[in-house]
Design a protein around this motif. Structure first.
Motif, PDB file in Angstrom:
ATOM      1  N   VAL A 146       0.858  -1.189   0.000  1.00  0.00           N
ATOM      2  CA  VAL A 146       0.000   0.000   0.000  1.00  0.00           C
ATOM      3  C   VAL A 146       0.891   1.235   0.000  1.00  0.00           C
ATOM      4  N   GLN A 147       0.397   2.311  -0.547  1.00  0.00           N
ATOM      5  CA  GLN A 147       1.141   3.566  -0.544  1.00  0.00           C
ATOM      6  C   GLN A 147       0.991   4.263   0.810  1.00  0.00           C
ATOM      7  N   ALA A 148       1.953   5.081   1.125  1.00  0.00           N
ATOM      8  CA  ALA A 148       1.879   5.863   2.360  1.00  0.00           C
ATOM      9  C   ALA A 148       0.576   6.653   2.397  1.00  0.00           C
ATOM     10  N   GLY A 149      -0.047   6.644   3.557  1.00  0.00           N
ATOM     11  CA  GLY A 149      -1.339   7.298   3.713  1.00  0.00           C
ATOM     12  C   GLY A 149      -2.517   6.375   3.500  1.00  0.00           C
ATOM     13  N   GLY A 150      -2.251   5.193   2.985  1.00  0.00           N
ATOM     14  CA  GLY A 150      -3.314   4.239   2.718  1.00  0.00           C
ATOM     15  C   GLY A 150      -3.707   3.429   3.943  1.00  0.00           C
ATOM     16  N   SER A 151      -4.616   2.490   3.723  1.00  0.00           N
ATOM     17  CA  SER A 151      -5.159   1.674   4.818  1.00  0.00           C
ATOM     18  C   SER A 151      -5.147   0.200   4.456  1.00  0.00           C
ATOM     19  N   LEU A 152      -5.077  -0.594   5.483  1.00  0.00           N
ATOM     20  CA  LEU A 152      -5.232  -2.046   5.364  1.00  0.00           C
ATOM     21  C   LEU A 152      -5.973  -2.541   6.599  1.00  0.00           C
ATOM     22  N   ARG A 153      -6.672  -3.643   6.433  1.00  0.00           N
ATOM     23  CA  ARG A 153      -7.284  -4.309   7.580  1.00  0.00           C
ATOM     24  C   ARG A 153      -6.752  -5.731   7.659  1.00  0.00           C
ATOM     25  N   LEU A 154      -6.090  -6.023   8.748  1.00  0.00           N
ATOM     26  CA  LEU A 154      -5.582  -7.369   8.990  1.00  0.00           C
ATOM     27  C   LEU A 154      -6.610  -8.164   9.780  1.00  0.00           C
ATOM     28  N   SER A 155      -6.644  -9.458   9.511  1.00  0.00           N
ATOM     29  CA  SER A 155      -7.537 -10.360  10.242  1.00  0.00           C
ATOM     30  C   SER A 155      -6.711 -11.457  10.898  1.00  0.00           C
ATOM     31  N   CYS A 156      -7.159 -11.860  12.055  1.00  0.00           N
ATOM     32  CA  CYS A 156      -6.537 -12.961  12.793  1.00  0.00           C
ATOM     33  C   CYS A 156      -7.663 -13.923  13.153  1.00  0.00           C
ATOM     34  N   THR A 157      -7.676 -15.074  12.501  1.00  0.00           N
ATOM     35  CA  THR A 157      -8.741 -16.052  12.699  1.00  0.00           C
ATOM     36  C   THR A 157      -8.221 -17.235  13.492  1.00  0.00           C
ATOM     37  N   ALA A 158      -8.979 -17.640  14.485  1.00  0.00           N
ATOM     38  CA  ALA A 158      -8.601 -18.776  15.314  1.00  0.00           C
ATOM     39  C   ALA A 158      -9.328 -20.032  14.850  1.00  0.00           C
ATOM     40  N   TYR A 159      -8.592 -21.128  14.809  1.00  0.00           N
ATOM     41  CA  TYR A 159      -9.161 -22.425  14.467  1.00  0.00           C
ATOM     42  C   TYR A 159      -8.820 -23.398  15.595  1.00  0.00           C
ATOM     43  N   GLY A 160      -9.831 -24.148  15.997  1.00  0.00           N
ATOM     44  CA  GLY A 160      -9.594 -25.177  16.999  1.00  0.00           C
ATOM     45  C   GLY A 160      -9.687 -24.713  18.435  1.00  0.00           C
ATOM     46  N   PHE A 161      -9.876 -23.432  18.640  1.00  0.00           N
ATOM     47  CA  PHE A 161     -10.077 -22.917  19.990  1.00  0.00           C
ATOM     48  C   PHE A 161     -10.808 -21.581  19.894  1.00  0.00           C
TER      49      PHE A 161
END
Length: 124
Positions: A12-27
């Motif tokens: 992404v370029q400076a000033g941009g946005s991202l959304r990270l996801s953290c998904t749990a499996y098994g618990f």
């Protein structure tokens, strides 16, 4: 098998946005504090990109405060990290970890579960 899986990284370029996801499996993430750590090239793993406790309270390092927001969806068993106004200094591999209540959430050694990481690159 208990595991965490991160996704959402990219370029992404400076000033941009991202959304990270953290998904749990098994618990279930319900009873855990979740922390996002990052590791820039040639540096150690740094905490504080966003921490959310099991009761919903949050913590951010000064370097990301006001730009990053951590949230959790216990129904979907996912924790998100919304990253806005990204800077080249945010370039790193981002890892999510889960730790039991009562542990020191700022210390990576206190985490029982880790994902494989997702790479974020911010161009200037």
């Amino acid at each position: 098998q208990e595991q965490l899986v991160e996704s959402g990284g990219g370029l992404v370029q400076a000033g941009g946005s991202l959304r990270l996801s953290c998904t749990a499996y098994g618990f279930s993430l319900d009873d855990y504090a979740i922390g996002w750590f990052r590791q820039a090239p040639g540096k150690g793993r740094e905490g504080g990109s966003g921490i959310v406790s099991s009761d919903g309270s949050t913590y951010y390092a000064d370097s990301v405060k006001g730009r990053f927001t951590i949230s959790r969806d216990n129904v979907k068993n996912i924790v998100y990290l919304q990253m806005n106004n990204l800077m080249p200094a945010d370039t790193a591999v981002y890892y999510c970890g889960a730790t039991e209540p009562g542990r020191d959430c700022s210390a990576s050694l206190e985490y029982q579960h880790w994902g494989q990481g997702t790479k974020v690159t911010v161009s200037s």
